[in-house]
Design an enzyme around this catalytic site. Structure first.
Site, short mmCIF file in Angstrom:
data_model
loop_
_atom_site.label_atom_id
_atom_site.label_comp_id
_atom_site.label_asym_id
_atom_site.label_seq_id
_atom_site.Cartn_x
_atom_site.Cartn_y
_atom_site.Cartn_z
N HIS A 109 -4.86 -10.23 -4.79
CA HIS A 109 -3.73 -10.03 -5.93
C HIS A 109 -4.64 -9.72 -7.28
O HIS A 109 -5.48 -10.36 -7.40
CB HIS A 109 -2.93 -11.35 -6.04
N ASP A 121 3.47 -11.18 0.08
CA ASP A 121 3.83 -9.82 1.36
C ASP A 121 3.35 -10.54 2.67
O ASP A 121 3.66 -10.06 3.58
CB ASP A 121 3.28 -8.62 0.94
C1 SDX Z 1 2.11 -7.32 -4.75
O1 SDX Z 1 0.91 -7.14 -9.36
C2 SDX Z 1 1.79 -8.22 -8.93
O2 SDX Z 1 2.32 -8.99 -9.57
C3 SDX Z 1 2.35 -7.68 -7.56
C4 SDX Z 1 3.16 -8.38 -6.83
C5 SDX Z 1 4.42 -8.64 -7.46
O3 SDX Z 1 5.13 -9.55 -6.97
O4 SDX Z 1 5.05 -7.77 -8.21
O5 SDX Z 1 2.58 -9.57 -6.51
C6 SDX Z 1 3.53 -7.86 -5.40
O6 SDX Z 1 2.16 -6.00 -4.92
C7 SDX Z 1 1.40 -7.95 -3.85
C8 SDX Z 1 0.00 -7.37 -3.26
C9 SDX Z 1 0.57 -6.33 -2.21
N1 SDX Z 1 -0.52 -5.41 -1.80
C10 SDX Z 1 -1.32 -6.07 -0.47
O7 SDX Z 1 -1.20 -6.85 0.08
C11 SDX Z 1 -2.24 -4.79 -0.16
C12 SDX Z 1 -3.68 -5.24 0.10
N2 SDX Z 1 -4.25 -5.84 -1.15
C13 SDX Z 1 -4.99 -5.20 -1.93
O8 SDX Z 1 -4.81 -3.77 -1.91
C14 SDX Z 1 -5.32 -5.52 -3.39
O9 SDX Z 1 -5.76 -6.73 -3.14
C15 SDX Z 1 -4.40 -5.62 -4.58
C16 SDX Z 1 -3.68 -4.07 -4.54
C17 SDX Z 1 -3.37 -6.37 -4.04
C18 SDX Z 1 -5.14 -5.86 -5.54
O10 SDX Z 1 -5.77 -4.81 -6.07
P1 SDX Z 1 -7.01 -5.18 -7.25
O11 SDX Z 1 -7.06 -6.55 -7.72
O12 SDX Z 1 -7.03 -4.09 -7.96
O13 SDX Z 1 -8.26 -5.55 -6.31
P2 SDX Z 1 -9.28 -4.33 -5.86
O14 SDX Z 1 -8.40 -3.36 -5.03
O15 SDX Z 1 -9.87 -3.62 -6.76
O16 SDX Z 1 -9.95 -5.01 -4.85
C19 SDX Z 1 -10.97 -5.77 -5.13
C20 SDX Z 1 -12.04 -5.57 -3.99
C21 SDX Z 1 -12.29 -4.24 -3.56
O17 SDX Z 1 -13.77 -4.19 -3.08
P3 SDX Z 1 -14.84 -3.66 -4.05
O18 SDX Z 1 -14.32 -2.24 -4.22
O19 SDX Z 1 -15.06 -4.45 -4.98
O20 SDX Z 1 -15.91 -3.56 -2.87
O21 SDX Z 1 -11.67 -6.45 -3.05
C22 SDX Z 1 -11.21 -5.46 -1.75
C23 SDX Z 1 -11.46 -4.29 -2.45
O22 SDX Z 1 -11.90 -3.17 -1.45
N3 SDX Z 1 -9.91 -5.74 -1.37
C24 SDX Z 1 -9.71 -5.96 -0.12
C25 SDX Z 1 -8.41 -6.48 -0.04
N4 SDX Z 1 -7.91 -6.53 -1.33
C26 SDX Z 1 -8.87 -6.12 -1.97
N5 SDX Z 1 -10.44 -5.76 1.22
C27 SDX Z 1 -9.81 -6.26 2.15
N6 SDX Z 1 -8.52 -6.56 2.27
C28 SDX Z 1 -7.71 -6.64 1.13
N7 SDX Z 1 -6.48 -6.75 1.07
#
Ligand code: SDX
Length: 396
Positions: free
Chosen positions: A273, A330
């Site tokens: 998140h 989720d």
């Molecule tokens: C919602 O914003 C809100 O409030 C959203 C929400 C709401 O109520 O409106 O809470 C609802 O959207 C919840 C999130 C649902 N999405 C997912 O579950 C999808 C999986 N999660 C990710 O894609 C990610 O964690 C996010 C999109 C939720 C957050 O993205 P960030 O904070 O921009 O994090 P990032 O994508 O920059 O990741 C940081 C690092 C990365 O690695 P590096 O590039 O630094 O090497 O963490 C890794 C990512 O690759 N990473 C993951 C991961 N989530 C982040 N690696 C594996 N699995 C994951 N789920």
């Protein structure tokens, strides 16, 4: 004031990046709707009352709640011409595409009210959207089944009405299980707002051009659909199903998820998140609910066991710990939707129905902002410096 329901004096926000609606503390896992902890609302309130709280800034008294509930109930039908829109869709469109298209089409039915809307016209729009989105959503499911659409029933509660429109047929009545209706009501509450997330920021940006609420919400539904946002609840269950189909090896999947950008890998959907860096308070409630609801409904769900294994493995893994990735809203919600027989591709639609009061609250807050200005993000230009045009015949 709308002349019908008063907004709190502190209601008018003082700037597009400031809001009075929802407070998040990502480190402490705190979520407050108008200052009230989500845990207390989930235990003591209901979705309609929480929608009122978010939109009007205070818990309704009895007459305000009755007025709000009455008008939502009595706006739940859609114009008969709206149904013809569904005939134009292919047989099994994704219901998020249908909902955003049909909500956007509502603007064509009320377009004469958009310039300099009165507070009363905005209030009616609020009632219409909250009332009609479940109907529009249920119709998208019925369309995919080739079954007739059922009219909303005014004697049913908000969630019982939705479940009835989803699962009843003209051939036989459908007895909505009160456990299912209550679980859905709590899930909608838990999704109702979340500060400046992707879809809410979309609604605010579209609304900042003084665009109408129907069109702003339609844009929000599209933004929510993405698998990184509200589409994640569908992606989680598809991920769990894939793990089960491939033998149920959660550890192998977690290892692959640690290289999310590699071929054949994918993120651990439902984890991570942008704001919560210790835990998502909603996920804690939903995880507990998943056990209770499956137990009460006597549903055996092997995907829950896989989800629990994934969580246990990931929470002990240095990659997830170092990147502060924890279960989000989720991760477990789809387990409950599945137990309620809601089809997987409808999970993001459930998120949209839940998030609608938040979108509305932010749009209305923006319209009332005394420093109202159109949203216009700037950029850091990293492109080419200025240079002359090269005629086609001189290009390589
Ligand atoms: C919602 O914003 C809100 O409030 C959203 C929400 C709401 O109520 O409106 O809470 C609802 O959207 C919840 C999130 C649902 N999405 C997912 O579950 C999808 C999986 N999660 C990710 O894609 C990610 O964690 C996010 C999109 C939720 C957050 O993205 P960030 O904070 O921009 O994090 P990032 O994508 O920059 O990741 C940081 C690092 C990365 O690695 P590096 O590039 O630094 O090497 O963490 C890794 C990512 O690759 N990473 C993951 C991961 N989530 C982040 N690696 C594996 N699995 C994951 N789920």
């Amino acid at each position: 004031s709308t002349g019908y329901i008063t907004f709190d004096p502190g209601y008018v926000s003082t700037g597009s990046c400031q809001s009075d609606i929802t407070f998040l503390d990502g480190e402490k896992g705190i979520l407050l709707y108008r200052g009230i902890p989500i845990e207390q609302l989930a235990e003591k309130s209901n979705f309609i009352e929480t929608a009122f709280l978010l939109i009007y800034g205070h818990l309704p008294n009895r007459s305000e709640l009755d007025y709000f509930q009455y008008h939502i109930t009595h706006h739940s039908m859609v114009h008969e011409s709206i149904k013809k829109l569904y005939d134009g869709f292919p047989n099994n469109p994704h219901p998020m595409a249908v909902c955003s298209a049909v909500v956007g089409a509502l603007a064509t039915f009320y377009q004469d009210q958009f310039n300099n809307q009165t507070a009363r016209e905005i209030e009616i729009t609020i009632h219409r959207l909250l009332a009609k989105l479940p109907t529009i959503a249920a119709y998208s499911y019925k369309k995919s089944l080739g079954q007739p659409f059922l009219y909303p029933q005014n004697h049913l509660s908000y969630t019982k009405n939705f479940l009835n429109m989803m699962f009843a047929t003209p051939c036989e009545p459908y007895e909505v299980n009160p456990v299912a209706a209550k679980a859905l009501d709590v899930l909608l509450m838990l999704h109702a707002d979340h500060e400046q997330n992707c879809s809410t920021s979309t609604v605010r940006l579209v609304g900042s051009s003084r665009c109408n609420l129907y069109s702003s919400v339609s844009a929000g539904i599209y933004a929510l659909w993405g698998p990184l946002h509200g589409g994640a609840n569908q992606a989680v269950v598809e991920m769990l199903q894939k793990i089960q189909d491939e033998g149920g090896d959660a550890k192998k999947f977690v290892e692959k998820a640690k290289k999310p950008n590699e071929e054949g890998s994918s993120r651990l959907f439902g984890f991570g998140h942008r704001v919560y860096k210790n835990f998502d308070p909603r996920s804690k409630i939903i995880k507990q609910m998943a056990h209770e609801v499956l137990d009460k409904l006597k549903v055996q769900e092997p995907l829950l066991d896989i989800a629990l294994q994934l969580e246990e493995i990931a929470l002990k893994d240095d990659y997830f710990i170092s990147k502060k990735l924890y279960p989000n809203v989720d991760f477990y919600s789809g387990i409950i939707y599945k137990a309620l027989r809601i089809p997987v591709n409808m999970f993001p639609v459930m998120f949209a129905i839940g998030r609608l009061p938040g979108w509305i609250a932010h749009w209305v807050e923006l319209q009332g902002d005394k420093d109202f200005r159109i949203g216009r993000p700037r950029q850091i230009y990293q492109g080419k410096t200025s240079h002359d045009y090269v005629p086609l015949e001189q290009r390589g």
